[in-house]
Design a protein around this motif. Sequence first.
Motif, PDB file in Angstrom:
ATOM      1  N   GLY A 179     -46.437 130.676  42.531  1.00 41.52           N
ATOM      2  CA  GLY A 179     -46.974 131.818  43.263  1.00 41.52           C
ATOM      3  C   GLY A 179     -47.510 132.901  42.359  1.00 41.52           C
ATOM      4  O   GLY A 179     -48.007 133.928  42.835  1.00 41.52           O
ATOM      5  N   LEU A 180     -47.436 132.707  41.049  1.00 37.68           N
ATOM      6  CA  LEU A 180     -47.964 133.669  40.078  1.00 37.68           C
ATOM      7  C   LEU A 180     -49.164 133.058  39.367  1.00 37.68           C
ATOM      8  O   LEU A 180     -49.367 131.841  39.373  1.00 37.68           O
ATOM      9  CB  LEU A 180     -46.888 134.031  39.045  1.00 37.68           C
ATOM     10  CG  LEU A 180     -45.592 134.655  39.556  1.00 37.68           C
ATOM     11  CD1 LEU A 180     -44.604 134.800  38.403  1.00 37.68           C
ATOM     12  CD2 LEU A 180     -45.858 136.011  40.182  1.00 37.68           C
ATOM     13  N   ASP A 181     -49.931 133.918  38.714  1.00 39.50           N
ATOM     14  CA  ASP A 181     -51.018 133.466  37.853  1.00 39.50           C
ATOM     15  C   ASP A 181     -50.402 133.194  36.481  1.00 39.50           C
ATOM     16  O   ASP A 181     -50.192 134.105  35.682  1.00 39.50           O
ATOM     17  CB  ASP A 181     -52.099 134.545  37.772  1.00 39.50           C
ATOM     18  CG  ASP A 181     -53.254 134.127  36.871  1.00 39.50           C
ATOM     19  OD1 ASP A 181     -53.298 132.937  36.492  1.00 39.50           O
ATOM     20  OD2 ASP A 181     -54.081 134.986  36.541  1.00 39.50           O
ATOM     21  N   VAL A 182     -50.100 131.926  36.199  1.00 40.63           N
ATOM     22  CA  VAL A 182     -49.351 131.554  35.001  1.00 40.63           C
ATOM     23  C   VAL A 182     -50.240 130.758  34.053  1.00 40.63           C
ATOM     24  O   VAL A 182     -50.879 129.787  34.458  1.00 40.63           O
ATOM     25  CB  VAL A 182     -48.102 130.709  35.362  1.00 40.63           C
ATOM     26  CG1 VAL A 182     -47.294 130.386  34.096  1.00 40.63           C
ATOM     27  CG2 VAL A 182     -47.235 131.444  36.372  1.00 40.63           C
ATOM     28  N   THR A 183     -50.279 131.181  32.797  1.00 38.84           N
ATOM     29  CA  THR A 183     -50.956 130.415  31.753  1.00 38.84           C
ATOM     30  C   THR A 183     -49.893 129.670  30.945  1.00 38.84           C
ATOM     31  O   THR A 183     -48.832 130.215  30.639  1.00 38.84           O
ATOM     32  CB  THR A 183     -51.759 131.329  30.817  1.00 38.84           C
ATOM     33  OG1 THR A 183     -50.877 132.293  30.219  1.00 38.84           O
ATOM     34  CG2 THR A 183     -52.840 132.058  31.578  1.00 38.84           C
ATOM     35  N   VAL A 184     -50.183 128.424  30.610  1.00 38.12           N
ATOM     36  CA  VAL A 184     -49.241 127.576  29.877  1.00 38.12           C
ATOM     37  C   VAL A 184     -49.889 127.159  28.564  1.00 38.12           C
ATOM     38  O   VAL A 184     -50.990 126.594  28.550  1.00 38.12           O
ATOM     39  CB  VAL A 184     -48.844 126.329  30.692  1.00 38.12           C
ATOM     40  CG1 VAL A 184     -47.883 125.455  29.884  1.00 38.12           C
ATOM     41  CG2 VAL A 184     -48.204 126.735  32.010  1.00 38.12           C
ATOM     42  N   GLY A 185     -49.208 127.454  27.456  1.00 35.63           N
ATOM     43  CA  GLY A 185     -49.666 127.030  26.138  1.00 35.63           C
ATOM     44  C   GLY A 185     -48.721 126.006  25.550  1.00 35.63           C
ATOM     45  O   GLY A 185     -47.505 126.176  25.613  1.00 35.63           O
ATOM     46  N   VAL A 186     -49.256 124.949  24.990  1.00 35.25           N
ATOM     47  CA  VAL A 186     -48.450 123.856  24.436  1.00 35.25           C
ATOM     48  C   VAL A 186     -48.927 123.566  23.027  1.00 35.25           C
ATOM     49  O   VAL A 186     -50.135 123.442  22.775  1.00 35.25           O
ATOM     50  CB  VAL A 186     -48.554 122.585  25.304  1.00 35.25           C
ATOM     51  CG1 VAL A 186     -47.694 121.461  24.704  1.00 35.25           C
ATOM     52  CG2 VAL A 186     -48.143 122.876  26.738  1.00 35.25           C
ATOM     53  N   LEU A 194     -39.496 131.827  36.003  1.00 34.49           N
ATOM     54  CA  LEU A 194     -40.630 132.045  36.906  1.00 34.49           C
ATOM     55  C   LEU A 194     -40.158 132.410  38.306  1.00 34.49           C
ATOM     56  O   LEU A 194     -40.788 133.231  38.985  1.00 34.49           O
ATOM     57  CB  LEU A 194     -41.507 130.794  36.949  1.00 34.49           C
ATOM     58  CG  LEU A 194     -42.266 130.458  35.658  1.00 34.49           C
ATOM     59  CD1 LEU A 194     -43.096 129.197  35.844  1.00 34.49           C
ATOM     60  CD2 LEU A 194     -43.142 131.616  35.212  1.00 34.49           C
ATOM     61  N   THR A 195     -39.046 131.811  38.746  1.00 32.50           N
ATOM     62  CA  THR A 195     -38.497 132.168  40.065  1.00 32.50           C
ATOM     63  C   THR A 195     -38.071 133.627  40.091  1.00 32.50           C
ATOM     64  O   THR A 195     -38.372 134.365  41.038  1.00 32.50           O
ATOM     65  CB  THR A 195     -37.305 131.264  40.409  1.00 32.50           C
ATOM     66  OG1 THR A 195     -37.751 129.906  40.469  1.00 32.50           O
ATOM     67  CG2 THR A 195     -36.712 131.644  41.752  1.00 32.50           C
ATOM     68  N   LYS A 209     -39.702 136.642  42.387  1.00 33.92           N
ATOM     69  CA  LYS A 209     -38.880 137.278  43.406  1.00 33.92           C
ATOM     70  C   LYS A 209     -38.553 138.735  43.102  1.00 33.92           C
ATOM     71  O   LYS A 209     -38.488 139.571  44.005  1.00 33.92           O
ATOM     72  CB  LYS A 209     -37.559 136.508  43.564  1.00 33.92           C
ATOM     73  CG  LYS A 209     -37.698 135.168  44.266  1.00 33.92           C
ATOM     74  CD  LYS A 209     -36.328 134.541  44.465  1.00 33.92           C
ATOM     75  CE  LYS A 209     -36.427 133.237  45.234  1.00 33.92           C
ATOM     76  NZ  LYS A 209     -35.095 132.612  45.435  1.00 33.92           N
ATOM     77  N   HIS A 210     -38.334 139.064  41.832  1.00 32.12           N
ATOM     78  CA  HIS A 210     -37.733 140.357  41.525  1.00 32.12           C
ATOM     79  C   HIS A 210     -38.570 141.281  40.644  1.00 32.12           C
ATOM     80  O   HIS A 210     -38.333 142.482  40.620  1.00 32.12           O
ATOM     81  CB  HIS A 210     -36.371 140.145  40.833  1.00 32.12           C
ATOM     82  CG  HIS A 210     -35.449 139.235  41.575  1.00 32.12           C
ATOM     83  ND1 HIS A 210     -34.984 139.518  42.842  1.00 32.12           N
ATOM     84  CD2 HIS A 210     -34.899 138.042  41.230  1.00 32.12           C
ATOM     85  CE1 HIS A 210     -34.180 138.547  43.246  1.00 32.12           C
ATOM     86  NE2 HIS A 210     -34.120 137.635  42.290  1.00 32.12           N
ATOM     87  N   SER A 211     -39.515 140.746  39.878  1.00 32.05           N
ATOM     88  CA  SER A 211     -40.180 141.590  38.879  1.00 32.05           C
ATOM     89  C   SER A 211     -41.387 142.337  39.421  1.00 32.05           C
ATOM     90  O   SER A 211     -41.817 143.328  38.828  1.00 32.05           O
ATOM     91  CB  SER A 211     -40.618 140.724  37.689  1.00 32.05           C
ATOM     92  OG  SER A 211     -41.732 139.931  38.043  1.00 32.05           O
TER      93      SER A 211
END
Length: 397
Positions: A274-281, A310-311, A315-317
């Motif tokens: 539900g967030l705009d998340v970028t993932v770097g590997v 992420l949860t 939910k809280h941040s």
Amino acid sequence: MWKTVRQAARATVQLATAAVLAFGSIIFITVLLIAAVGTLAVVGAGLLPETVLLIRRMAGAKRRMVAAWTGREIPEAYLTIEGPLRERLRTAVRDPGTFTDLRWMVLHYGYGFLVLPALPLWPLGLVVDGVWQGLLGREAVVLPLISRLADLDASWSTALLKPSPKARLAERVEELTETRAGAIAAHGAELRRIERDLHDGTQARLVSLSMRIGLAKRAYDRDPDAARKLLDDAQDQAEAALTELRHVVRGIHPPILTDRGLAGAVRALAASSGLDVTVGVEGLQDGDESGARAPAAVEAAAYFVVAESLTNAAKHSGAERASVQLLGLPAGLRVVVRDEGRGGAGGTSQAFSSGGEAGGSGLLGMQRRVAALDGTLTLTSPAGGPTVIEVELPCVW
């Protein structure tokens, strides 16, 4: 010349502080003797653990002094003195670090009497060196000697205060004992969660499914339409039970980790967060790219940390964006989760290694999973954000 003078002045302060600390040893040695006599007489036995703690503080002050002079930290290894008086006495006496500190204190006490009388002579040395260098064209002698004395003080203090292999082993055993207790607690909590999910969810749906099938069998001959409706409801209950079983299985070991690896599983988490998340590997197996694969237990712990982080962020941040970094290191795996929310999670900055505790059940669960693998978890979450959770998990690739 002036550079030598400044270095000598700094060395003088270092040696003077060492001498003052040595004189302070007189008080502590006296208190220690009183505590020892009191312990033997079963009077004032409580003095011994407190005295040992005071000696630890003195040794810690010396370690900091040496680190400031040399730029190199001296590690320390102590057993935790806590609990009832008998247990504290036993720990204080059996801790190898106690004898390391006592050895340093006794020698440091004598060393101080050798150094302190020489300190007032350094102004005279300045004059002598000035004449020696200005008139005779020779290099300074006395002032560099003072710096060498400070180096000598630092070197022998390092040698005396460095934890012995026995002390390191004792500290490691205590650390592993605490980690094992945390792992057992985490395992027990996980079993209770699985039992609760099965009892309250899947089991209840299976009971309902069985009842509907029984009713459908009874109604099949006299009311086929009602029987068909009951069978439709039973099918819905079966599908719901399967969904809940998949949820329980994912809590044990997510199948997606086996299918896609950690990078793919984390990308799936990011897409459903539900967030705009970028993932770097980097340095991990990622699709068709080459890379290493961490052990299953390490991947599961990393996956849990990302999922819980992420949860909590969603939910809280109050955050809209987050990022996840997965980095394969030569000695392990690093996971960094950052959200741009309001912060204030668990305090301004907390570091949790094996044995520590974090505020909140989510953070505590993460800490226990990480500690069970001998890893570290660091939380930084100042008011106003961002919140950054950094985990390092040791492993062999």
